[in-house]
Design a protein around this motif. Structure first.
Motif, PDB file in Angstrom:
ATOM      1  N   UNK A 182       0.825  -1.210   0.000  1.00 44.68           N
ATOM      2  CA  UNK A 182       0.000   0.000   0.000  1.00 44.68           C
ATOM      3  C   UNK A 182       0.864   1.267   0.000  1.00 44.68           C
ATOM      4  N   UNK A 183       1.989   1.225   0.677  1.00 49.98           N
ATOM      5  CA  UNK A 183       2.858   2.393   0.781  1.00 49.98           C
ATOM      6  C   UNK A 183       3.768   2.573  -0.424  1.00 49.98           C
ATOM      7  N   UNK A 184       3.880   1.546  -1.278  1.00 51.84           N
ATOM      8  CA  UNK A 184       4.733   1.646  -2.457  1.00 51.84           C
ATOM      9  C   UNK A 184       4.093   2.536  -3.526  1.00 51.84           C
ATOM     10  N   UNK A 185       4.899   3.059  -4.403  1.00 54.82           N
ATOM     11  CA  UNK A 185       4.398   3.889  -5.499  1.00 54.82           C
ATOM     12  C   UNK A 185       3.562   3.036  -6.434  1.00 54.82           C
ATOM     13  N   UNK A 186       2.651   3.687  -7.173  1.00 55.66           N
ATOM     14  CA  UNK A 186       1.759   2.920  -8.085  1.00 55.66           C
ATOM     15  C   UNK A 186       2.499   2.151  -9.140  1.00 55.66           C
TER      16      UNK A 186
END
Length: 128
Positions: free
Chosen positions: A124-128
Motif C-alpha cells: 500500500x505504501x509503495x508507489x503505483x
C-alpha cells in the motif's frame, strides 16, 4: 451458549486528495455496517474532484456478508470504484484470495490478497 462476535473498526485518514481507509471486520458484515461506512466515506470525499483511496481490509475474522450487505458493497463499489487505487485484503481463507481477484474487476485500481500484514502495508505504501 455460543456468542457470535461482530464488529467493524473503521479508520479514515486524509492527505490532500488521498485517503487511507482501514477496516477490521469480525463476524459477518451487515447492512448497518455499510450505513456507518458509506456516509463517513462520502462526507470525507465531499468537494474533492479526483479522490484516491487506498484500503487496508483485515478480513482474518470476516465470516462473510449478509445478503443486504453484499448488495450495499456492490453499490459502494459501483459508485466509488474508480476512486479506489489499491485495496489490500489481509486474510487466511481461499475465498478471500478469490474475492481480491474479483474485486479488482469492479475498481479503477488493484486489489491484492495478503497473509502477512507487513507485506500488505508495504504494498500500500509503495508507489503505483
Amino acid at each position: 451458549m455460543t456468542i457470535k462476535r461482530h464488529g467493524l473498526a473503521i479508520g479514515l485518514e486524509r492527505t490532500g486528495e488521498q485517503f487511507f481507509l482501514s477496516l477490521r471486520v469480525h463476524g459477518k458484515l451487515t447492512h448497518e455496517d455499510y450505513q456507518s461506512l458509506a456516509p463517513m466515506l462520502e462526507s470525507a470525499m465531499e468537494g474533492i474532484e479526483d479522490p484516491e483511496i487506498d484500503v487496508f481490509l483485515d478480513a482474518r475474522e470476516l465470516e462473510g456478508w449478509q445478503a443486504r450487505a453484499a448488495w450495499d458493497d456492490l453499490k459502494l463499489g459501483l459508485k466509488h470504484g474508480r476512486e479506489f487505487r489499491k485495496v489490500a485484503i489481509l486474510g487466511n481463507q481461499r475465498w478471500q484470495q478469490l474475492a481480491a481477484k474479483v474485486g479488482s474487476w469492479f475498481i479503477g485500481g488493484e486489489a491484492r490478497y495478503f497473509e502477512e500484514e507487513s507485506e500488505a502495508m508495504a504494498w500500500l505504501e509503495s508507489s503505483p
